[in-house]
Design a protein around this motif. Structure first.
Motif, PDB file in Angstrom:
ATOM      1  N   MET A   1       0.839  -1.181   0.000  1.00 54.02           N
ATOM      2  CA  MET A   1       0.000   0.000   0.000  1.00 54.02           C
ATOM      3  C   MET A   1       0.885   1.245   0.000  1.00 54.02           C
ATOM      4  O   MET A   1       1.783   1.372   0.822  1.00 54.02           O
ATOM      5  CB  MET A   1      -0.882  -0.021   1.235  1.00 54.02           C
ATOM      6  N   LYS A   2       0.626   2.130  -0.914  1.00 57.87           N
ATOM      7  CA  LYS A   2       1.356   3.386  -0.991  1.00 57.87           C
ATOM      8  C   LYS A   2       0.533   4.474  -0.300  1.00 57.87           C
ATOM      9  O   LYS A   2      -0.600   4.248   0.075  1.00 57.87           O
ATOM     10  CB  LYS A   2       1.629   3.710  -2.442  1.00 57.87           C
ATOM     11  N   ALA A   3       1.110   5.642  -0.165  1.00 51.85           N
ATOM     12  CA  ALA A   3       0.403   6.768   0.446  1.00 51.85           C
ATOM     13  C   ALA A   3       0.584   7.999  -0.426  1.00 51.85           C
ATOM     14  O   ALA A   3       1.674   8.261  -0.935  1.00 51.85           O
ATOM     15  CB  ALA A   3       0.926   7.036   1.842  1.00 51.85           C
ATOM     16  N   VAL A   4      -0.501   8.744  -0.586  1.00 47.43           N
ATOM     17  CA  VAL A   4      -0.493   9.945  -1.415  1.00 47.43           C
ATOM     18  C   VAL A   4      -0.814  11.142  -0.534  1.00 47.43           C
ATOM     19  O   VAL A   4      -1.795  11.130   0.211  1.00 47.43           O
ATOM     20  CB  VAL A   4      -1.533   9.832  -2.550  1.00 47.43           C
ATOM     21  N   THR A  54       5.496   4.399   1.461  1.00 47.55           N
ATOM     22  CA  THR A  54       4.855   4.002   2.715  1.00 47.55           C
ATOM     23  C   THR A  54       4.113   5.179   3.337  1.00 47.55           C
ATOM     24  O   THR A  54       4.459   6.345   3.099  1.00 47.55           O
ATOM     25  CB  THR A  54       5.889   3.505   3.744  1.00 47.55           C
ATOM     26  N   ARG A  55       3.125   4.850   4.142  1.00 47.83           N
ATOM     27  CA  ARG A  55       2.404   5.889   4.873  1.00 47.83           C
ATOM     28  C   ARG A  55       3.330   6.567   5.880  1.00 47.83           C
ATOM     29  O   ARG A  55       3.253   7.783   6.093  1.00 47.83           O
ATOM     30  CB  ARG A  55       1.178   5.322   5.566  1.00 47.83           C
ATOM     31  N   ALA A  56       4.212   5.794   6.499  1.00 50.53           N
ATOM     32  CA  ALA A  56       5.140   6.370   7.474  1.00 50.53           C
ATOM     33  C   ALA A  56       5.996   7.466   6.838  1.00 50.53           C
ATOM     34  O   ALA A  56       6.222   8.522   7.440  1.00 50.53           O
ATOM     35  CB  ALA A  56       6.019   5.277   8.070  1.00 50.53           C
ATOM     36  N   ALA A  57       6.467   7.232   5.620  1.00 45.35           N
ATOM     37  CA  ALA A  57       7.276   8.242   4.917  1.00 45.35           C
ATOM     38  C   ALA A  57       6.441   9.481   4.630  1.00 45.35           C
ATOM     39  O   ALA A  57       6.904  10.614   4.800  1.00 45.35           O
ATOM     40  CB  ALA A  57       7.852   7.673   3.630  1.00 45.35           C
ATOM     41  N   ALA A  58       5.199   9.291   4.190  1.00 45.26           N
ATOM     42  CA  ALA A  58       4.312  10.431   3.911  1.00 45.26           C
ATOM     43  C   ALA A  58       4.056  11.235   5.177  1.00 45.26           C
ATOM     44  O   ALA A  58       4.095  12.475   5.161  1.00 45.26           O
ATOM     45  CB  ALA A  58       3.000   9.936   3.312  1.00 45.26           C
ATOM     46  N   GLU A  59       3.795  10.535   6.265  1.00 46.70           N
ATOM     47  CA  GLU A  59       3.522  11.217   7.531  1.00 46.70           C
ATOM     48  C   GLU A  59       4.744  11.984   8.031  1.00 46.70           C
ATOM     49  O   GLU A  59       4.612  13.090   8.559  1.00 46.70           O
ATOM     50  CB  GLU A  59       3.045  10.212   8.573  1.00 46.70           C
ATOM     51  N   GLN A  60       5.918  11.444   7.849  1.00 44.10           N
ATOM     52  CA  GLN A  60       7.133  12.151   8.258  1.00 44.10           C
ATOM     53  C   GLN A  60       7.387  13.358   7.359  1.00 44.10           C
ATOM     54  O   GLN A  60       7.746  14.432   7.832  1.00 44.10           O
ATOM     55  CB  GLN A  60       8.338  11.201   8.243  1.00 44.10           C
ATOM     56  N   PHE A  61       7.177  13.174   6.061  1.00 48.15           N
ATOM     57  CA  PHE A  61       7.398  14.259   5.101  1.00 48.15           C
ATOM     58  C   PHE A  61       6.588  15.500   5.468  1.00 48.15           C
ATOM     59  O   PHE A  61       7.110  16.616   5.446  1.00 48.15           O
ATOM     60  CB  PHE A  61       7.041  13.788   3.684  1.00 48.15           C
ATOM     61  N   VAL A  62       5.320  15.330   5.795  1.00 40.72           N
ATOM     62  CA  VAL A  62       4.468  16.496   6.073  1.00 40.72           C
ATOM     63  C   VAL A  62       4.894  17.234   7.349  1.00 40.72           C
ATOM     64  O   VAL A  62       4.514  18.391   7.530  1.00 40.72           O
ATOM     65  CB  VAL A  62       2.966  16.145   6.107  1.00 40.72           C
ATOM     66  N   THR A  63       5.691  16.594   8.191  1.00 45.83           N
ATOM     67  CA  THR A  63       6.193  17.285   9.385  1.00 45.83           C
ATOM     68  C   THR A  63       7.446  18.098   9.091  1.00 45.83           C
ATOM     69  O   THR A  63       7.886  18.866   9.941  1.00 45.83           O
ATOM     70  CB  THR A  63       6.519  16.300  10.534  1.00 45.83           C
ATOM     71  N   GLU A  64       8.003  17.939   7.876  1.00 46.12           N
ATOM     72  CA  GLU A  64       9.256  18.605   7.512  1.00 46.12           C
ATOM     73  C   GLU A  64       9.130  19.583   6.351  1.00 46.12           C
ATOM     74  O   GLU A  64       9.998  20.444   6.179  1.00 46.12           O
ATOM     75  CB  GLU A  64      10.302  17.554   7.122  1.00 46.12           C
ATOM     76  N   ASP A  65       8.114  19.442   5.530  1.00 41.54           N
ATOM     77  CA  ASP A  65       8.022  20.209   4.285  1.00 41.54           C
ATOM     78  C   ASP A  65       7.729  21.687   4.556  1.00 41.54           C
ATOM     79  O   ASP A  65       6.692  22.019   5.120  1.00 41.54           O
ATOM     80  CB  ASP A  65       6.942  19.619   3.391  1.00 41.54           C
ATOM     81  N   PRO A  66       8.607  22.602   4.138  1.00 38.99           N
ATOM     82  CA  PRO A  66       8.376  24.029   4.340  1.00 38.99           C
ATOM     83  C   PRO A  66       7.097  24.540   3.663  1.00 38.99           C
ATOM     84  O   PRO A  66       6.489  25.492   4.159  1.00 38.99           O
ATOM     85  CB  PRO A  66       9.610  24.697   3.725  1.00 38.99           C
ATOM     86  N   VAL A  77      -4.204  16.186   2.835  1.00 36.26           N
ATOM     87  CA  VAL A  77      -4.738  14.903   3.278  1.00 36.26           C
ATOM     88  C   VAL A  77      -3.751  13.827   2.840  1.00 36.26           C
ATOM     89  O   VAL A  77      -3.103  13.963   1.799  1.00 36.26           O
ATOM     90  CB  VAL A  77      -6.155  14.655   2.693  1.00 36.26           C
ATOM     91  N   ILE A  78      -3.611  12.810   3.663  1.00 32.24           N
ATOM     92  CA  ILE A  78      -2.818  11.642   3.289  1.00 32.24           C
ATOM     93  C   ILE A  78      -3.800  10.512   3.041  1.00 32.24           C
ATOM     94  O   ILE A  78      -4.606  10.182   3.917  1.00 32.24           O
ATOM     95  CB  ILE A  78      -1.815  11.235   4.385  1.00 32.24           C
TER      96      ILE A  78
END
Length: 86
Positions: A1-4, A54-66, A77-78
């Protein structure tokens, strides 16, 4: 399962977007180097989308993206995505 991650534009100017873009690209490049990003880019309305392995990568990305942290993305939304092409 991927995450968008799907982001809605906040209405900021292209000048503002481009002033933040180098810092955004540095975060994107970090996830690309780790093999976490499958695709990423803007929509015509200045919204955006990124597909992660992965969903984990998507969730981490949104905590870092300026773009998100500095309000260039009004909301996001993820969504889990079952890529049927594989």
């Amino acid at each position: 399962m991927k995450a968008v991650v799907i982001g809605e534009p906040s209405g900021v100017t292209m000048e503002t977007i481009m002033s933040v873009y180098p810092r955004h690209k540095a975060i994107v490049d970090k996830y690309i180097a780790k093999g976490e990003v499958i695709g990423i880019g803007p929509f015509a309305d200045k919204g955006n989308m990124a597909i992660f392995r992965t969903r984990a990568a998507a969730e981490q990305f949104v905590t870092e993206d300026p773009f998100i942290l500095e309000g260039l993305v009004k909301s996001f939304v993820i969504r889990d995505w079952n890529d049927a092409m594989l």
